[in-house]
Design a protein around this motif. Sequence first.
Motif, PDB file in Angstrom:
ATOM      1  N   LEU A  24      38.050  20.244 -50.903  1.00  0.00           N
ATOM      2  CA  LEU A  24      36.908  20.234 -51.796  1.00  0.00           C
ATOM      3  C   LEU A  24      37.482  20.312 -53.196  1.00  0.00           C
ATOM      4  CD1 LEU A  24      33.796  20.411 -52.136  1.00  0.00           C
ATOM      5  CD2 LEU A  24      34.037  22.882 -52.045  1.00  0.00           C
ATOM      6  N   LYS A  25      37.344  19.246 -53.954  1.00  0.00           N
ATOM      7  CA  LYS A  25      37.902  19.209 -55.309  1.00  0.00           C
ATOM      8  C   LYS A  25      37.076  20.115 -56.210  1.00  0.00           C
ATOM      9  CE  LYS A  25      41.050  16.069 -54.481  1.00  0.00           C
ATOM     10  NZ  LYS A  25      42.459  16.368 -54.498  1.00  0.00           N
ATOM     11  N   LEU A  26      37.740  21.083 -56.797  1.00  0.00           N
ATOM     12  CA  LEU A  26      37.078  22.045 -57.671  1.00  0.00           C
ATOM     13  C   LEU A  26      37.500  21.780 -59.111  1.00  0.00           C
ATOM     14  CD1 LEU A  26      37.804  25.197 -55.487  1.00  0.00           C
ATOM     15  CD2 LEU A  26      35.702  23.871 -55.545  1.00  0.00           C
ATOM     16  N   GLN A  39      42.121  28.382 -56.253  1.00  0.00           N
ATOM     17  CA  GLN A  39      42.802  27.214 -56.812  1.00  0.00           C
ATOM     18  C   GLN A  39      42.532  25.974 -55.971  1.00  0.00           C
ATOM     19  OE1 GLN A  39      46.837  28.817 -56.938  1.00  0.00           O
ATOM     20  NE2 GLN A  39      46.748  28.621 -59.186  1.00  0.00           N
ATOM     21  N   LYS A  40      42.573  26.144 -54.663  1.00  0.00           N
ATOM     22  CA  LYS A  40      42.323  25.036 -53.742  1.00  0.00           C
ATOM     23  C   LYS A  40      41.461  25.557 -52.597  1.00  0.00           C
ATOM     24  CE  LYS A  40      46.607  22.561 -54.662  1.00  0.00           C
ATOM     25  NZ  LYS A  40      47.851  22.018 -54.065  1.00  0.00           N
ATOM     26  N   LEU A  41      40.614  24.670 -52.105  1.00  0.00           N
ATOM     27  CA  LEU A  41      39.748  25.021 -50.984  1.00  0.00           C
ATOM     28  C   LEU A  41      39.609  23.777 -50.108  1.00  0.00           C
ATOM     29  CD1 LEU A  41      38.049  27.454 -49.988  1.00  0.00           C
ATOM     30  CD2 LEU A  41      36.109  26.452 -51.208  1.00  0.00           C
ATOM     31  N   ALA A  42      39.915  23.939 -48.831  1.00  0.00           N
ATOM     32  CA  ALA A  42      39.843  22.803 -47.909  1.00  0.00           C
ATOM     33  C   ALA A  42      39.257  23.277 -46.585  1.00  0.00           C
ATOM     34  CB  ALA A  42      41.231  22.207 -47.698  1.00  0.00           C
ATOM     35  N   PHE A  43      38.688  22.317 -45.846  1.00  0.00           N
ATOM     36  CA  PHE A  43      37.987  22.638 -44.601  1.00  0.00           C
ATOM     37  C   PHE A  43      38.380  21.678 -43.483  1.00  0.00           C
ATOM     38  CE2 PHE A  43      35.255  23.718 -48.186  1.00  0.00           C
ATOM     39  CZ  PHE A  43      34.968  25.044 -47.918  1.00  0.00           C
ATOM     40  N   GLU A  44      38.372  22.204 -42.289  1.00  0.00           N
ATOM     41  CA  GLU A  44      38.490  21.407 -41.066  1.00  0.00           C
ATOM     42  C   GLU A  44      37.293  21.788 -40.209  1.00  0.00           C
ATOM     43  OE1 GLU A  44      40.068  18.901 -39.858  1.00  0.00           O
ATOM     44  OE2 GLU A  44      39.560  19.108 -37.763  1.00  0.00           O
ATOM     45  N   LEU A  45      36.467  20.806 -39.890  1.00  0.00           N
ATOM     46  CA  LEU A  45      35.259  21.056 -39.111  1.00  0.00           C
ATOM     47  C   LEU A  45      35.489  20.656 -37.665  1.00  0.00           C
ATOM     48  CD1 LEU A  45      32.662  19.478 -41.585  1.00  0.00           C
ATOM     49  CD2 LEU A  45      33.604  21.778 -41.602  1.00  0.00           C
ATOM     50  N   SER A  46      34.996  21.485 -36.756  1.00  0.00           N
ATOM     51  CA  SER A  46      35.097  21.148 -35.339  1.00  0.00           C
ATOM     52  C   SER A  46      33.755  21.427 -34.674  1.00  0.00           C
ATOM     53  CB  SER A  46      36.224  21.946 -34.672  1.00  0.00           C
ATOM     54  OG  SER A  46      35.859  23.303 -34.557  1.00  0.00           O
ATOM     55  N   GLU A  47      33.736  21.426 -33.359  1.00  0.00           N
ATOM     56  CA  GLU A  47      32.488  21.589 -32.604  1.00  0.00           C
ATOM     57  C   GLU A  47      31.799  22.925 -32.838  1.00  0.00           C
ATOM     58  OE1 GLU A  47      30.822  19.437 -30.357  1.00  0.00           O
ATOM     59  OE2 GLU A  47      32.136  17.955 -31.275  1.00  0.00           O
ATOM     60  N   ALA A  48      32.569  23.991 -33.054  1.00  0.00           N
ATOM     61  CA  ALA A  48      31.937  25.308 -33.175  1.00  0.00           C
ATOM     62  C   ALA A  48      32.505  26.160 -34.294  1.00  0.00           C
ATOM     63  CB  ALA A  48      32.077  26.063 -31.854  1.00  0.00           C
TER      64      ALA A  48
END
Length: 166
Positions: free
Chosen positions: A156-158, A90-99
Amino acid sequence: MELTKHTEGQLTNDVISNWFDDLLSRISVDKMMMETQTAPPEKEQFYKNAINDDHDANYNMLRVQSTKYFISKLLTDYIQELASFKVVPQKLAFELSEAKILVWGQIKDGDESAEDALILSEAKANSKYNNYGFYISSTIVEESDSLPIPPHYHELKLDGRFSVAH
């Protein structure tokens, strides 16, 4: 010139000689660009650092570039793997970091197919990139949990499939 990939078993003297000849040609072109002040800024900085024995700066540049490379590959492979399951959370989200990439996935209550897809996609991506020090860590919630996506995540809008909604 395009470098040709070879397996270890194909490293003949000709292959080695051609690779070094190509490398030296590229360095000669870089030398000319440095002397004529036509080198791209990143390349110019790399050579200035090397000439001034500033190894820390060059290794930092390489670290930043490798992080961008691996995080991008990790995210792309994860999304492609998840899409191969033909289920969409239903929903998908991300947090990006160094590794690492933190994933927030919301699924319908009891949707084991979507849960399995998220878990298996993470596992497959991690098996490929963990040896390089990069990984994904997922949090999977169900709709009835009524938890919002954490504010530091990017959703991420799906639209029912894996494409970014505009």
